[in-house]
Design a protein around this motif. Structure first.
Motif, short mmCIF file in Angstrom:
data_model
loop_
_atom_site.label_atom_id
_atom_site.label_comp_id
_atom_site.label_asym_id
_atom_site.label_seq_id
_atom_site.Cartn_x
_atom_site.Cartn_y
_atom_site.Cartn_z
N GLU A 1 6.64 2.01 -8.84
CA GLU A 1 7.99 2.57 -8.72
C GLU A 1 8.22 3.65 -9.76
O GLU A 1 7.80 3.55 -10.90
CB GLU A 1 9.03 1.46 -8.87
N LYS A 2 8.94 4.70 -9.33
CA LYS A 2 9.29 5.79 -10.23
C LYS A 2 10.42 5.36 -11.16
O LYS A 2 11.31 4.61 -10.76
CB LYS A 2 9.73 7.02 -9.41
N ASP B 1 8.56 2.48 0.93
CA ASP B 1 8.29 3.69 0.16
C ASP B 1 6.80 3.77 -0.14
O ASP B 1 6.28 3.06 -1.00
CB ASP B 1 9.09 3.67 -1.15
N ASP C 1 5.72 4.55 -3.87
CA ASP C 1 5.90 3.42 -4.79
C ASP C 1 4.90 2.32 -4.52
O ASP C 1 4.37 1.71 -5.46
CB ASP C 1 7.33 2.85 -4.65
N LYS D 1 -1.85 -3.08 -4.19
CA LYS D 1 -1.91 -1.62 -4.22
C LYS D 1 -3.27 -1.08 -3.80
O LYS D 1 -3.37 -0.06 -3.11
CB LYS D 1 -1.56 -1.10 -5.62
#
Length: 214
Positions: free
Chosen positions: A212-213, A204, A207, A28
């Motif tokens: 992630e949502k 996405d 995300d 990330k």
């Protein structure tokens, strides 16, 4: 007018490749850092089109005349995916104000969707150069909806739209609905899935950057 960064071979291609890479993008911090780098590079390219004026600067040994931007653009972002990309622009335009917009796809039962703009937090954009950042320009509907709401509220002097990856369809939609806007993208991909994800794209972006949502 559209500027596509990867039409010229530069180190930016390395950052773009890492964003797309299914393994590397799982980091990330690296994913966000590469977006930020590309934002900075596009900010530099965009700065070439701004209006400049001469300024006399006193150095320890004399005076230097330097052309500096006459306008400080306002830098906007569509939350949440575009935040790292937006930061790249702010790193270069470090005197600029910022706008934050919440917009999302409201999916109907039949699978189609409409764009819902929930919130806009912005300084006045009257007579301002405005740059809207969003990592992915897929259908282009979100960007167009946001810009139409902003132009209805403000007399924007110059409108720029920046994205990491755009789809051919998204570019066409923006050009048809915002003919005066200037587009700045790192790459343009030809395909989209039935759920409006760009192919090959990168997945996405929100995300990948923030988790992630639920």
């Amino acid at each position: 007018m559209i500027f596509v960064l990867n039409k010229t071979d530069t180190i930016a291609n390395q950052f773009l490749a890492e964003l797309r890479d299914a393994v590397i993008q799982q980091d990330k911090a690296r994913f966000k850092a590469n977006q930020e780098k590309l934002g900075g590079i596009l900010a530099y390219e965009l700065s070439k089109t701004l209006r400049y004026e001469a300024k006399e600067v006193a150095t320890p040994l004399g005076t230097a005349s330097i052309n500096i931007p006459a306008d400080e653009p306002v830098i906007g972002v569509v939350l949440r995916a575009g935040l790292p990309f937006h930061q790249g622009f702010l790193n270069f335009f470090d005197r600029s104000s910022a706008s934050f917009i919440t917009a999302y796809r409201k999916v109907k039962r039949n699978g189609s969707f409409v764009i819902q703009v929930d919130h806009i937090s912005s300084p006045s954009l009257d007579d301002q150069v405005f740059i809207l950042c969003d990592t992915m320009l897929a259908t282009g509907q979100s960007v167009v909806q946001v810009c139409k709401e902003l132009t209805a509220q403000y007399n924007i002097k110059e409108l720029h739209i920046a994205a990491v990856i755009a789809s051919t369809e998204g570019v066409a939609h923006v050009r048809a609905n915002l003919p005066k806007a200037k587009l700045w993208v790192c790459a343009v991909d030809d395909e989209m899935t039935s759920k409006a994800y760009i192919v090959p794209g990168l997945g996405d972006a929100g995300d990948l950057a923030f988790g992630e949502k639920a």
